[in-house]
Design a protein around this motif. Structure first.
Motif, mmCIF file in Angstrom:
data_model
loop_
_atom_site.group_PDB
_atom_site.id
_atom_site.type_symbol
_atom_site.label_atom_id
_atom_site.label_comp_id
_atom_site.label_asym_id
_atom_site.label_seq_id
_atom_site.Cartn_x
_atom_site.Cartn_y
_atom_site.Cartn_z
ATOM 1 N N THR A 94 31.666 53.760 11.348
ATOM 2 C CA THR A 94 30.280 53.646 10.904
ATOM 3 C C THR A 94 30.138 53.705 9.386
ATOM 4 O O THR A 94 30.564 54.649 8.746
ATOM 5 C CB THR A 94 29.418 54.753 11.538
ATOM 6 O OG1 THR A 94 29.537 54.661 12.949
ATOM 7 C CG2 THR A 94 27.961 54.607 11.141
ATOM 8 N N GLY A 95 29.515 52.655 8.856
ATOM 9 C CA GLY A 95 29.102 52.599 7.464
ATOM 10 C C GLY A 95 27.586 52.522 7.449
ATOM 11 O O GLY A 95 26.923 52.722 8.478
ATOM 12 N N SER A 96 27.023 52.167 6.312
ATOM 13 C CA SER A 96 25.563 52.104 6.195
ATOM 14 C C SER A 96 24.957 51.017 7.089
ATOM 15 O O SER A 96 23.867 51.197 7.630
ATOM 16 C CB SER A 96 25.162 51.847 4.745
ATOM 17 O OG SER A 96 25.505 52.959 3.963
ATOM 18 N N ASP A 159 31.449 49.169 5.110
ATOM 19 C CA ASP A 159 30.529 48.079 4.777
ATOM 20 C C ASP A 159 31.235 47.001 3.950
ATOM 21 O O ASP A 159 31.047 45.809 4.188
ATOM 22 C CB ASP A 159 29.309 48.604 4.022
ATOM 23 C CG ASP A 159 28.445 49.498 4.887
ATOM 24 O OD1 ASP A 159 28.420 49.305 6.116
ATOM 25 O OD2 ASP A 159 27.794 50.395 4.334
ATOM 26 N N LEU A 160 32.038 47.422 2.997
ATOM 27 C CA LEU A 160 32.794 46.445 2.191
ATOM 28 C C LEU A 160 33.778 45.674 3.051
ATOM 29 O O LEU A 160 33.933 44.462 2.890
ATOM 30 C CB LEU A 160 33.534 47.154 1.047
ATOM 31 C CG LEU A 160 32.660 47.776 -0.030
ATOM 32 C CD1 LEU A 160 33.516 48.569 -1.019
ATOM 33 C CD2 LEU A 160 31.870 46.697 -0.753
ATOM 34 N N ILE A 165 35.420 40.835 6.009
ATOM 35 C CA ILE A 165 35.771 40.193 7.283
ATOM 36 C C ILE A 165 34.744 39.126 7.631
ATOM 37 O O ILE A 165 35.092 38.020 8.069
ATOM 38 C CB ILE A 165 35.884 41.242 8.410
ATOM 39 C CG1 ILE A 165 37.105 42.132 8.186
ATOM 40 C CG2 ILE A 165 35.956 40.571 9.782
ATOM 41 C CD1 ILE A 165 37.170 43.333 9.121
ATOM 42 N N GLY A 166 33.468 39.450 7.447
ATOM 43 C CA GLY A 166 32.413 38.481 7.746
ATOM 44 C C GLY A 166 32.522 37.219 6.921
ATOM 45 O O GLY A 166 32.373 36.110 7.439
ATOM 46 N N LEU A 167 32.795 37.363 5.619
ATOM 47 C CA LEU A 167 32.945 36.192 4.739
ATOM 48 C C LEU A 167 34.137 35.332 5.145
ATOM 49 O O LEU A 167 34.040 34.102 5.211
ATOM 50 C CB LEU A 167 33.106 36.639 3.282
ATOM 51 C CG LEU A 167 31.835 37.097 2.579
ATOM 52 C CD1 LEU A 167 32.173 37.769 1.251
ATOM 53 C CD2 LEU A 167 30.897 35.917 2.364
#
Length: 188
Positions: A94-96, A159-160, A165-167
């Protein structure tokens, strides 16, 4: 069209058990968790394969229901990129992102579906992306009574990692996999 509809029924049927028959699901897990997860996974995969196959069979002949807006493809790209980030965040500590959204996968599915509905106006796409949109909204509403607390932030760095990963996933999928799998290149 029948293959597509059959796939939608199988996929969303098994995914809706928790919403429509939560006690049945809980009984199955208590009785034999591995069997339940195996059946759930098998039906999910079969349903998903039938959805993709049915969509590819039906889409060339599917009637155009509405004309997507000229800006729809551009907005779709932004929404799908966010969806990839949220999907990654769902599986990381869990991140923000996960803390604020609570259910980032469902929010990602909603954005992904809206993006695709803005870029496609044919009946095949409306059935697929509309079904995913409706399911994700219903599931998001269904979790409210459970009162799940927001998960505590465990790793702010997640989050980073989710953005990275998303990019990468967005680039790989958009530039190569989407065209190969579905015959449609979103950046062409």
């Amino acid at each position: 069209m029948l293959v597509l509809l059959f796939g939608l029924v199988i996929f969303f049927g098994i995914h809706s058990v928790r919403i429509a028959a939560g006690s049945f699901r809980d009984e199955q897990i208590a009785t034999n968790e591995r069997r339940w997860k195996g059946l759930y996974s098998l039906l999910s995969i079969i349903g998903f394969v039938l959805i993709v196959w049915g969509w590819s069979l039906y889409r060339p002949n599917a009637p155009e229901i509405y004309e997507p807006p000229s800006w729809g493809r551009h907005v779709a790209s932004v929404l799908v990129l966010a969806a990839f980030v949220f999907l990654a965040a769902a599986y990381l500590p869990t991140g923000s992102i996960k803390h604020r959204l609570k259910h980032p996968m469902l929010v990602g599915i909603i954005l992904w579906a809206i993006g695709h509905l803005l870029a496609n106006g044919d009946l095949a796409s409306l059935l697929v992306f509309g079904a995913f949109l409706v399911y994700a909204i219903v599931d998001l509403i269904a979790v409210i009574p459970r009162g799940d607390p927001a998960p505590a932030v465990v790793r702010p760095r997640s989050d980073l990692i989710a953005v990275g990963i998303g990019l990468v996933a967005f680039a790989l999928f958009g530039l190569w996999l989407h065209g190969w799998l579905f015959g449609v290149s979103p950046f062409a």
